[in-house]
Write a protein that holds these residues in place. Structure first.
Motif, mmCIF file in Angstrom:
data_model
loop_
_atom_site.group_PDB
_atom_site.id
_atom_site.type_symbol
_atom_site.label_atom_id
_atom_site.label_comp_id
_atom_site.label_asym_id
_atom_site.label_seq_id
_atom_site.Cartn_x
_atom_site.Cartn_y
_atom_site.Cartn_z
ATOM 1 N N VAL A 1 0.860 -1.127 0.112
ATOM 2 C CA VAL A 1 -0.057 -0.048 -0.075
ATOM 3 C C VAL A 1 0.840 1.248 -0.106
ATOM 4 N N VAL A 2 0.684 1.968 -0.944
ATOM 5 C CA VAL A 2 1.617 3.177 -1.121
ATOM 6 C C VAL A 2 0.745 4.488 -1.112
ATOM 7 N N TRP A 3 1.600 5.691 -0.484
ATOM 8 C CA TRP A 3 0.713 7.100 -0.657
ATOM 9 C C TRP A 3 1.716 7.990 -1.263
ATOM 10 N N ASP A 4 1.333 8.511 -2.220
ATOM 11 C CA ASP A 4 2.160 9.460 -3.141
ATOM 12 C C ASP A 4 1.050 11.001 -2.735
ATOM 13 N N ILE A 5 1.963 11.697 -1.800
ATOM 14 C CA ILE A 5 1.499 12.875 -1.352
ATOM 15 C C ILE A 5 1.893 14.005 -1.887
ATOM 16 N N GLY A 6 1.131 14.930 -2.606
ATOM 17 C CA GLY A 6 1.473 15.943 -3.749
ATOM 18 C C GLY A 6 1.658 15.279 -4.993
ATOM 19 N N ALA A 7 0.775 14.542 -5.540
ATOM 20 C CA ALA A 7 1.151 13.646 -6.640
ATOM 21 C C ALA A 7 1.057 14.374 -7.776
ATOM 22 N N GLY A 8 0.495 15.644 -8.024
ATOM 23 C CA GLY A 8 0.745 16.311 -9.273
ATOM 24 C C GLY A 8 0.126 15.450 -10.359
ATOM 25 N N SER A 9 0.701 15.325 -11.523
ATOM 26 C CA SER A 9 0.175 14.535 -12.447
ATOM 27 C C SER A 9 0.108 13.036 -12.408
ATOM 28 N N GLY A 10 0.984 12.480 -11.341
ATOM 29 C CA GLY A 10 0.689 11.069 -10.700
ATOM 30 C C GLY A 10 1.764 10.198 -11.414
ATOM 31 N N SER A 11 2.930 10.754 -11.848
ATOM 32 C CA SER A 11 3.934 10.014 -12.265
ATOM 33 C C SER A 11 4.556 8.941 -11.273
ATOM 34 N N VAL A 12 4.876 9.531 -10.254
ATOM 35 C CA VAL A 12 5.446 8.617 -9.224
ATOM 36 C C VAL A 12 4.427 7.422 -8.867
ATOM 37 N N ALA A 13 3.066 8.036 -8.672
ATOM 38 C CA ALA A 13 2.041 7.108 -8.086
ATOM 39 C C ALA A 13 1.871 6.019 -9.163
ATOM 40 N N ILE A 14 1.988 6.503 -10.736
ATOM 41 C CA ILE A 14 1.756 5.187 -11.739
ATOM 42 C C ILE A 14 2.737 4.192 -11.713
ATOM 43 N N GLU A 15 3.922 4.929 -11.334
ATOM 44 C CA GLU A 15 5.222 3.874 -11.515
ATOM 45 C C GLU A 15 5.270 3.023 -10.115
ATOM 46 N N ALA A 16 4.759 3.353 -9.229
ATOM 47 C CA ALA A 16 4.691 2.723 -7.813
ATOM 48 C C ALA A 16 3.744 1.694 -8.060
#
Length: 421
Positions: A264-279
């Motif tokens: 389970v991962v949080w991306d805080i301040g995700a913007g366009s989501g690049s980190v969230a998507i690769e995570a």
């Protein structure tokens, strides 16, 4: 003298309820003061004197119920089959400590299902469709020889069959095993084309056996890298273009987060989501929560997630730390934007991080680095810090020149268990 707190016993049961339990397990449940469990499990225990309490489907709420039950002298939680095999026991032990529980397993319905179709299961891909993105499961099925699946209300066997057929995956023989161990047990064998139009009882296990000499259907996700995708592969709002977490920084940060397939991962301040998507591509059996206050960027996260084929990214509109309370505890956290509440955001995020979890923080200014470093040092003894300066080679005529990207700072910490717990 203070009375010592007893352990909570987690007991596995089958669809035949008390009748199918061992004598010792039956006695433990019969003598319990409090019996927790899903309503379907509790309905199998009629006639017992213990107070029955339906376990909340929301896991943080269920965790509070279990903490309260631990104060009881004789508390029992009943779970279907083996509580440690895609059951609730692992979640509870990870969050409250293994020494708080005793686990008494029953035969898993997965084990029963493979026995019914007379297939071994040690070499099968086994998973649950509950809470997992369908696309990730389908991609694992694509190359498997045998598959055992716990179905869910959202993803029943007919929906999975249609998803497989839509992707050209038609090379499995299917068995649906319903109500295993109960008087109305039923095993249905079917082709995927027939399965797509059939309905089954919610208590079922789906087994897929690959037909001989059938090659894999190619994956449709080959155009994207697992991580480190070029920045221009992500849709970005024009005024913010260039503020995305650069590919090289993303790669380092994701490596530091130590993301597992079921994280389970949080991306805080995700913007366009690049980190969230690769995570999400790394945590293909888990879930990634992308926290972002700007509505335009929330829309971009949704669009980018669809483009990359990662349905396990869930945008969370709103600001941290306020919206964090509604999210499940994370195994990994990336903080790429904190606004003016950097201290509060980092403290709140770290407090929710699971023991042993990793948190990475990306800041772009010296002042931001100083604040983040001081805050993290007050939370844990060891903080890793990087100054990342990268220049990308660009061909110009017959020469190569290097174009520097904005330097940035990355901090990372591991949450160590609190010895006082």
């Amino acid at each position: 003298m203070a009375e010592s707190r007893s352990k909570l016993v987690i007991v596995g049961i089958g669809d035949d309820g008390l009748a199918g339990m061992t004598e010792s397990a039956r006695r433990i449940v019969a003598e319990a003061e409090v019996i927790l469990g899903a309503p379907a499990m509790l309905s199998l225990l009629d006639g017992l004197s213990g107070r029955k309490e339906a376990l909340e489907p929301d896991m943080p709420a269920a965790l509070r119920q279990v903490r309260e039950a631990l104060a009881s002298q004789r508390a029992v939680l009943v779970s279907g089959g083996d509580p440690l095999f895609y059951g609730v026991a692992r979640y509870l032990c990870d969050r409250l400590g293994k020494d708080q529980f005793e686990v008494i397993p029953h035969v898993s319905s997965m084990q029963l299902a493979f026995a019914r179709v007379k297939e071994s299961w040690e070499d099968a891909y086994l998973t649950s469709l509950a809470g997992r993105p369908l696309e990730a499961v389908v991609d694992r099925i694509r190359t498997a020889e045998k598959v055992g699946l716990f179905s869910s209300d959202e993803h029943p066997p007919n929906r999975l069959a249609r998803a497989l057929l839509d992707r050209g995956i038609d090379y499995f023989r299917a068995y649906v095993c319903e109500n295993l161990g109960s008087p109305d047990e039923r095993v249905t064998q079917a082709e995927l084309t027939d399965l797509a139009s059939m309905d089954f009882d919610p208590l079922n296990v789906l087994i897929l056996i690959r037909k001989p000499n059938r090659p894999d259907q190619a994956s449709r996700a080959g155009r994207h890298r697992l991580f480190g995708n070029p920045d221009d592969m992500f849709a970005q709002t024009l005024p913010k273009r260039g503020l995305i977490t650069q590919a090289e920084v993303r790669s380092i940060a994701l490596a530091q987060l130590d993301i597992r397939p079921d994280s389970v991962v949080w991306d805080i301040g995700a913007g366009s989501g690049s980190v969230a998507i690769e995570a999400a591509q790394l945590a293909y059996q888990g879930m990634v929560y992308a926290v972002e206050p700007e509505p335009a960027d929330v829309a971009l996260i949704e669009a980018n997630a669809e483009s990359f084929g990662v349905p396990n990214v869930r945008p969370v509109p709103g600001r941290a730390p306020e919206v964090l309370a509604s999210l499940p505890d994370p195994d990994a956290i990336f903080v790429g934007g904190t606004g003016r509440q950097v201290v509060l955001v980092l403290r709140s995020a770290y407090a929710r991080l699971c023991p042993g979890g990793r948190m990475a923080v990306n800041v772009v200014t010296i002042d931001g680095l100083a604040t983040a470093l001081e805050t993290l040092k007050n939370l844990t003894s060891e903080v890793q810090v990087w100054n990342i300066s990268i220049a990308r080679g660009i061909e110009q005529m017959d020469r190569v020149r290097f174009e520097a990207i904005n330097p940035t700072f990355l901090l990372a910490v591991t949450k160590t268990p609190d010895v006082s717990d």
